[in-house]
Motif scaffolding. Structure first.
Motif, PDB file in Angstrom:
ATOM      1  N   ASN A   1       0.833  -1.199   0.000  1.00 20.32           N
ATOM      2  CA  ASN A   1       0.000   0.000   0.000  1.00 20.32           C
ATOM      3  C   ASN A   1       0.865   1.245   0.000  1.00 20.32           C
ATOM      4  O   ASN A   1       2.034   1.219   0.403  1.00 20.32           O
ATOM      5  CB  ASN A   1      -0.886  -0.001   1.257  1.00 20.32           C
ATOM      6  CG  ASN A   1      -1.970   1.062   1.213  1.00 20.32           C
ATOM      7  OD1 ASN A   1      -2.383   1.500   0.148  1.00 20.32           O
ATOM      8  ND2 ASN A   1      -2.443   1.475   2.379  1.00 20.32           N
ATOM      9  N   LEU A   2       0.285   2.355  -0.448  1.00 20.78           N
ATOM     10  CA  LEU A   2       0.951   3.640  -0.329  1.00 20.78           C
ATOM     11  C   LEU A   2       1.162   3.967   1.141  1.00 20.78           C
ATOM     12  O   LEU A   2       0.334   3.635   1.991  1.00 20.78           O
ATOM     13  CB  LEU A   2       0.109   4.741  -0.981  1.00 20.78           C
ATOM     14  CG  LEU A   2      -0.073   4.651  -2.495  1.00 20.78           C
ATOM     15  CD1 LEU A   2      -1.191   5.573  -2.945  1.00 20.78           C
ATOM     16  CD2 LEU A   2       1.225   5.000  -3.201  1.00 20.78           C
TER      17      LEU A   2
ATOM     18  N   GLN B   1      -1.518   5.510   3.646  1.00 26.24           N
ATOM     19  CA  GLN B   1      -2.799   5.624   2.954  1.00 26.24           C
ATOM     20  C   GLN B   1      -3.795   4.763   3.727  1.00 26.24           C
ATOM     21  O   GLN B   1      -4.041   3.609   3.404  1.00 26.24           O
ATOM     22  CB  GLN B   1      -2.676   5.154   1.501  1.00 26.24           C
ATOM     23  CG  GLN B   1      -3.901   5.436   0.652  1.00 26.24           C
ATOM     24  CD  GLN B   1      -4.131   6.922   0.445  1.00 26.24           C
ATOM     25  OE1 GLN B   1      -3.219   7.640   0.068  1.00 26.24           O
ATOM     26  NE2 GLN B   1      -5.331   7.382   0.697  1.00 26.24           N
TER      27      GLN B   1
ATOM     28  N   THR C   1       1.296  -0.402   5.054  1.00 19.89           N
ATOM     29  CA  THR C   1       0.841   0.979   5.228  1.00 19.89           C
ATOM     30  C   THR C   1       1.716   1.780   6.187  1.00 19.89           C
ATOM     31  O   THR C   1       1.977   2.968   5.956  1.00 19.89           O
ATOM     32  CB  THR C   1      -0.619   0.995   5.728  1.00 19.89           C
ATOM     33  OG1 THR C   1      -1.434   0.304   4.790  1.00 19.89           O
ATOM     34  CG2 THR C   1      -1.136   2.412   5.901  1.00 19.89           C
TER      35      THR C   1
ATOM     36  N   THR D   1       3.703  11.250   1.735  1.00 24.36           N
ATOM     37  CA  THR D   1       2.456  10.539   1.473  1.00 24.36           C
ATOM     38  C   THR D   1       1.670  11.248   0.373  1.00 24.36           C
ATOM     39  O   THR D   1       1.930  12.413   0.048  1.00 24.36           O
ATOM     40  CB  THR D   1       1.586  10.479   2.738  1.00 24.36           C
ATOM     41  OG1 THR D   1       1.117  11.801   3.043  1.00 24.36           O
ATOM     42  CG2 THR D   1       2.369   9.931   3.920  1.00 24.36           C
ATOM     43  N   SER D   2       0.669  10.554  -0.150  1.00 22.14           N
ATOM     44  CA  SER D   2      -0.208  11.165  -1.153  1.00 22.14           C
ATOM     45  C   SER D   2      -0.972  12.342  -0.553  1.00 22.14           C
ATOM     46  O   SER D   2      -1.185  13.360  -1.218  1.00 22.14           O
ATOM     47  CB  SER D   2      -1.195  10.126  -1.701  1.00 22.14           C
ATOM     48  OG  SER D   2      -0.514   9.134  -2.420  1.00 22.14           O
ATOM     49  N   ASP D   3      -1.396  12.207   0.695  1.00 19.45           N
ATOM     50  CA  ASP D   3      -2.109  13.306   1.346  1.00 19.45           C
ATOM     51  C   ASP D   3      -1.199  14.517   1.536  1.00 19.45           C
ATOM     52  O   ASP D   3      -1.635  15.662   1.386  1.00 19.45           O
ATOM     53  CB  ASP D   3      -2.667  12.856   2.697  1.00 19.45           C
ATOM     54  CG  ASP D   3      -3.890  11.969   2.557  1.00 19.45           C
ATOM     55  OD1 ASP D   3      -4.647  12.165   1.588  1.00 19.45           O
ATOM     56  OD2 ASP D   3      -4.093  11.080   3.399  1.00 19.45           O
TER      57      ASP D   3
ATOM     58  N   LYS E   1      -8.399   8.532   9.467  1.00 20.08           N
ATOM     59  CA  LYS E   1      -8.316   9.125   8.134  1.00 20.08           C
ATOM     60  C   LYS E   1      -8.535  10.631   8.239  1.00 20.08           C
ATOM     61  O   LYS E   1      -9.504  11.082   8.853  1.00 20.08           O
ATOM     62  CB  LYS E   1      -9.386   8.506   7.226  1.00 20.08           C
ATOM     63  CG  LYS E   1      -9.310   8.941   5.775  1.00 20.08           C
ATOM     64  CD  LYS E   1      -8.195   8.251   5.044  1.00 20.08           C
ATOM     65  CE  LYS E   1      -8.191   8.596   3.559  1.00 20.08           C
ATOM     66  NZ  LYS E   1      -6.995   8.091   2.873  1.00 20.08           N
TER      67      LYS E   1
ATOM     68  N   ASN F   1       1.546   7.019  -8.988  1.00 24.58           N
ATOM     69  CA  ASN F   1       0.312   7.464  -8.359  1.00 24.58           C
ATOM     70  C   ASN F   1      -0.170   8.793  -8.925  1.00 24.58           C
ATOM     71  O   ASN F   1       0.628   9.637  -9.325  1.00 24.58           O
ATOM     72  CB  ASN F   1       0.537   7.578  -6.849  1.00 24.58           C
ATOM     73  CG  ASN F   1      -0.720   7.944  -6.097  1.00 24.58           C
ATOM     74  OD1 ASN F   1      -0.941   9.099  -5.775  1.00 24.58           O
ATOM     75  ND2 ASN F   1      -1.565   6.970  -5.846  1.00 24.58           N
TER      76      ASN F   1
END
Length: 497
Positions: A12-13, A16, A43, A51-53, A210, A432
């Protein structure tokens, strides 16, 4: 007789959080069948720089947030491989099942190679193995690849392995057998209402945490649909429809019974203390009016805040009233591109700009926090066309304007188009949607795409007289980076107070 043991791998990313519904469902089914299940999840390892966030936060697409101290001291990538080897040694699984998204394929390969000497059968499933099975089956450690849905496939494989039976003719599998690859026909679709309540217990409890609009919630997903009625050329949902239409003659899109959804939500609240629901359906409001009213009546019994995504065509006074009655907190609508002609012809997304504008005006009257999703860097796109997207977004009064990189996923018509046009090679690996583009287009260079992604919300929100400054901020030079930091701080203060 000892139970057959299955080890799920989930590459997983980094950080994420949230849950892969497939693994939660598979775990519940296998336990129901009497098999033993454990999980190795990546994760909470440092497999990426950011991270993507965090990438979205940097690009002004989400409100700044802090995940807290518990996520600041992650184990390293090297420690992850050590932990994986130790897990396999200690657990001694009879079968390894790995779920693979295309973005995560390189990490998946590294994980499998680190344990291939154990000689344990490996079944690979997920969207990427379904649409690129020849790539995945070529990996030495992979024994079989599942094409399409996996519930019934996994159960049959486990039963046969328990009984020391041959697995080479299991439907929906590609299997390495006697030096050959046996490609079995796809099996009929699963009745999703027969699935037991998902098993979230195999994941770490922090997976529930989250960030949403600047705050951490204890959140969990609930499946309401499988499939999507639309035919966008950049998405592989339509390819799933075609896979089953040709293979079994069935309609892939299914909506789960309201009573089943009720049971899942009740379990999440009572067993795990969930305070926020995420409905991962591609188009949440792709449902009949009767179903929507039944669903609304059911969900009002919980009234937990929730997030979902839908299309502009599904928005009207009635659907928004139902969303508000259910306590919808956040809603995303895909815009994707601002040029009607480009959107119709290349993206097969047949919706007018007026429909988007009208839908947002209806939503403005509600208390729902609305975000819109856009994509930059489509094949054949130019800077001028990208500004069509910016200009449409400037007409939309929403909480957040998200911009992502176009990603040519396997199983999508636009990937084939990119290869035909020479924008990518046939074997190119995607990254991504928040991290970069793999297309090489002379009319729209990668640095230009990257610059527009990071300044997208500035162009949307700031007045046109600031465009010269924003143009400087697009450049990844000392001057450009300094200007971006200046405008970024101004944006945060003004729009994300």
């Amino acid at each position: 007789m000892s139970k057959l043991k299955v080890l799920f791998l989930y590459p997983n990313l980094m950080l994420q959080t949230g849950f892969p519904m497939a693994i939660c469902t598979f775990s519940a089914i296998l336990k129901q069948e009497g098999f033993d299940v454990e999980l190795f999840d990546t994760t909470f390892y440092k497999t990426e720089e950011i991270t993507s966030d965090e990438a979205r936060m940097e690009n002004l697409q989400v409100k700044p947030f802090d995940m807290g101290d518990k996520f600041k001291h992650l184990r390293t990538r090297e420690q992850m491989f050590e932990d994986l080897v130790r897990k396999v040694k200690d657990y001694k699984p009879d079968l390894i099942a790995i779920s693979i998204l295309e973005d995560m394929y390189p990490l998946s390969v590294d994980m499998l190679r680190s344990i291939e000497d154990f000689g344990i059968p490996v079944i690979a499933g997920g969207v990427f193995p379904t649409f690129a099975p020849e790539i995945v089956i070529s990996e030495k450690a992979v024994t079989m690849v599942c094409i399409g849905e996996g519930e019934d496939v996994l159960v049959e494989v486990c039963r046969r392995l328990s009984n020391n039976e041959n697995i080479s003719d299991v439907s929906s599998l590609w299997v390495k057998s006697d030096g050959q690859i046996k490609k079995n026909p796809i099996r009929p679709l699963r009745n999703i209402n027969l699935n037991p309540l998902p098993d979230f217990s195999i994941f770490h409890e922090d997976r529930f945490l989250k960030p949403m609009k600047g705050r951490l919630y204890k959140m969990a997903p609930v499946e309401t649909h499988r499939g999507c009625p639309y035919t966008c050329s950049f998405c592989n949902s339509n390819s799933q429809k075609e896979l089953y239409k040709q293979g079994t003659g069935e309609r892939f899109l299914r909506v789960k019974e309201v009573g089943q959804v009720y049971s899942e939500i009740k379990m999440l609240i009572e067993k795990y203390g969930v305070e926020y629901i995420y409905f991962p359906a591609d188009t949440f409001l792709a449902m009949s009016k009767d179903y929507l009213h039944e669903f609304t009546k059911m969900y009002k019994k919980f009234a937990l805040p929730f997030y979902c995504q839908t299309r502009a065509e599904t928005i009207n006074e009635e659907t928004v009233r139902c969303l508000e009655e259910m306590n919808c907190h956040s809603l995303s609508i895909g815009i994707e591109h601002g040029s009607e002609d480009f959107r119709y012809k290349l993206l097969k997304r047949r919706v007018s700009n007026k429909t988007y504008i009208d839908a947002i005006k209806v939503l403005e009257k509600s208390n729902i926090m609305v975000s819109v999703n856009n994509i930059i860097g489509f094949p054949d796109e130019t800077r001028h066309l990208a500004f069509d997207t910016i200009n449409l977004n400037r007409q939309l009064n929403v909480y957040a304007h998200n911009a992502y990189y176009f990603t040519p996923y396997h199983g999508t018509p636009l990937r084939e188009y990119c290869v035909e046009k020479g924008y990518i090679s046939g074997d190119v690996q995607t990254v991504n949607i928040t991290k970069g583009t793999v297309l090489n287009m002379p009319q729209f260079p990668q640095d230009e795409i990257k610059g527009l992604i990071r300044t997208f919300t500035l162009y949307v929100k700031f007045p046109e007289e600031r465009y010269k400054e924003i143009g400087i901020a697009e450049k990844f030079t000392d001057e450009g980076n300094a200007m971006f930091k200046k405008l970024q701080q101004e944006f945060w203060q003004k729009y994300f107070k």
